[in-house]
Design an enzyme around this catalytic site. Structure first.
Site, short mmCIF file in Angstrom:
data_model
loop_
_atom_site.label_atom_id
_atom_site.label_comp_id
_atom_site.label_asym_id
_atom_site.label_seq_id
_atom_site.Cartn_x
_atom_site.Cartn_y
_atom_site.Cartn_z
N HIS A 151 -67.76 4.22 51.41
CA HIS A 151 -66.93 4.10 52.09
C HIS A 151 -67.22 2.47 52.50
O HIS A 151 -68.52 2.39 52.99
CB HIS A 151 -66.62 4.02 54.30
CG HIS A 151 -66.57 6.01 53.69
ND1 HIS A 151 -65.18 5.95 52.97
CD2 HIS A 151 -67.18 7.06 53.02
CE1 HIS A 151 -65.07 7.89 52.40
NE2 HIS A 151 -66.25 8.47 52.91
N CYS A 192 -64.04 0.47 49.76
CA CYS A 192 -63.28 -0.35 50.75
C CYS A 192 -63.13 -1.27 50.76
O CYS A 192 -64.15 -2.07 51.57
CB CYS A 192 -62.70 0.39 52.00
SG CYS A 192 -61.63 1.71 51.10
#
Ligand SMILES: *[C@@H]1O[C@H](CO)[C@@H](O)[C@H](O)[C@H]1NC(C)=O
Length: 444
Positions: A151, A192
């Site tokens: 992430h 991300c």
């Protein structure tokens, strides 16, 4: 005499002419090192460790020895209670077991940004007694391949209990360059906003070339939702570069060619490259290993794009998994419970967003015009000290980012506050005033 010298010249010229073709395949002097990091834990994040295990298989198949590959992953997937096939991790539907033989250098609690940076720097002393203690023992002629999967958020790459700041990574790379720790380094990053790990940070003259799954302002995408395993098996960028690698002869394919292929195939986000772009003329084998893989091992099929058709923004994975479970649920009670969970998840997200909005109102003294700008603009980070200090305050005072993944989704306003000239101190005061709730976890 004369004739012999001429003959030798001709031979030399011939060798050079042929060399044009051979040069690309020639191994540089120096060694190849690889550092592979999956920064998450939990079944929900299966895909990150699956990607990294697959990357290991690629290096292994291409002849890179285990003592030159360092793997960091929590290692809670293969034998997770939710795994119906203990000891097996796959990275595509009906794919091979990519867990086999993966070195367990740093697992569990040793998967930290500090360990990662020490591994890169070659700080064996600093890692005494931690994991396998293996580090990159590289010199000025060596090549280093780094693959990070997890992430992310603006300027941040996640780890199971904390996070790596883009500035820490770039400072480490600069240090390594100064200390002659590599000739060339290639980084592939799936997260991300992964472009923000390099944007405004990575110089173009260090011998470092990086590829990010997404721009500084886009999420990266998960794919291959598995309804049997109730999780996603891979991430789009990772799947695309690795399936391309598995298909091609990487002693003939350049980094540039792979970038072009992957950039075209990944339609969910914009794959970008950074740093010293001209390094991309080299063959992939320089960074993934030069040994030829027997063709039987290669998967040739390009077939239906099951990856892209199942692509889901990384942050929506918990939603997609719950929705799939609701679709396949076998009893009304179970359906009800799952729906309740989904409601809670949305409520939790609303709460996290509301907290960020309150912080912005507080910092801007309720200047509504400014609030609107800060909530909706997408500035790039240039004020790094302000941004990283503000994120630290948010992490410590509002939501631990590693335990509340959704909190990573609301950091853009923090970037914007700093870019509009507000200070980290002002933000920290707002945190004290606004974040009076009890510590929470599970804001997924
Ligand atoms: C919502 O947040 C609570 C903590 O307030 C947490 O215990 C729970 O697991 C979260 N639920 C979901 C579905 O994210």
């Amino acid at each position: 005499m004369m004739r012999r010298a001429l003959e030798m010249l001709t031979v030399a010229a011939l060798v050079m002419a042929v060399g044009g073709d051979v040069a690309g395949a020639r191994q540089h002097k120096g060694d190849l090192w690889a550092v592979l990091v999956a920064g998450s834990s939990y079944w929900m994040n299966y895909r990150h460790q699956a990607d990294v295990c697959h990357a290991y298989q690629i290096l292994h198949q291409h002849g890179v020895p285990d003592d030159h590959i360092i793997v960091m992953m929590t290692d809670d997937i293969a034998y997770n209670p939710e795994n119906p096939d203990p000891g097996v991790i796959i990275n595509r539907p009906d794919g091979p077991n990519v867990y086999e033989g993966v070195p367990k250098d740093y697992t569990g609690g040793s998967v930290t940004p500090e360990t990662f940076l020490r591994v890169l720097r070659g700080d064996a002393e600093g890692l005494r007694g931690v994991g396998s203690g293996k580090v990159v023992r590289s010199g000025p002629d060596d090549r280093i391949f780094v693959n990070l999967v997890d992430h992310g958020a603006p300027g941040i790459f996640g780890f199971p209990n904390s996070f790596l700041k883009a500035t820490e990574l770039s400072e480490t790379i600069l240090d390594m360059h100064r200390n002659g720790k590599f000739g060339q380094m290639v980084l592939y990053v799936e997260a991300c906003e992964s472009g923000s790990m390099f944007s405004n940070l990575l110089p173009d003259d260090l011998g470092v070339y990086a590829v990010s799954a997404s721009s500084p302002h886009q999420p990266s995408y998960a794919c291959y939702m598995d309804e049997h395993l109730h999780t996603f098996l891979g991430d789009v960028f990772s799947i695309k570069w690795m399936e391309d690698t598995d298909r091609e002869d990487i002693r003939r394919e350049s980094l540039k060619k792979q970038f072009q292929i992957v950039r075209k195939e990944v339609t969910s986000s914009t794959v970008m490259h950074w740093g010293e772009i001209r390094l991309d003329r080299q063959h992939l084998s320089q960074f993934l290993g030069g040994e030829k893989v027997p063709s039987g091992v290669k998967s040739q099929k390009r077939g239906d794009d099951l990856c892209l058709s199942s692509a889901t923004p990384s942050y929506d994975v918990p939603v997609a998994v719950l929705e799939a479970r609701i679709r396949t649920s076998s009893s009304p009670q179970e359906t009800e419970a799952l729906k309740q969970q989904l409601d809670n998840l949305h409520q939790n997200r609303t709460f996290v967003s509301a907290v960020m909005a309150s912080l912005v109102v507080h910092v801007t003294d309720a200047n509504l015009d400014m609030v609107d700008k800060v909530m909706h603009n997408s500035h790039s980070i240039t004020r790094w000290p302000c941004y990283t200090a503000a994120v630290d305050a948010f992490d410590a005072g509002c939501f631990r980012l590693a335990e509340n993944l959704y909190a990573l989704r609301v950091l853009q306003p923090v970037v914007n506050l700093c870019e509009h000239g507000y200070t980290a101190e002002e933000f920290a005061r707002a945190v004290e005033a606004v974040c009076t709730h009890d510590p929470v976890t599970g804001m997924a």
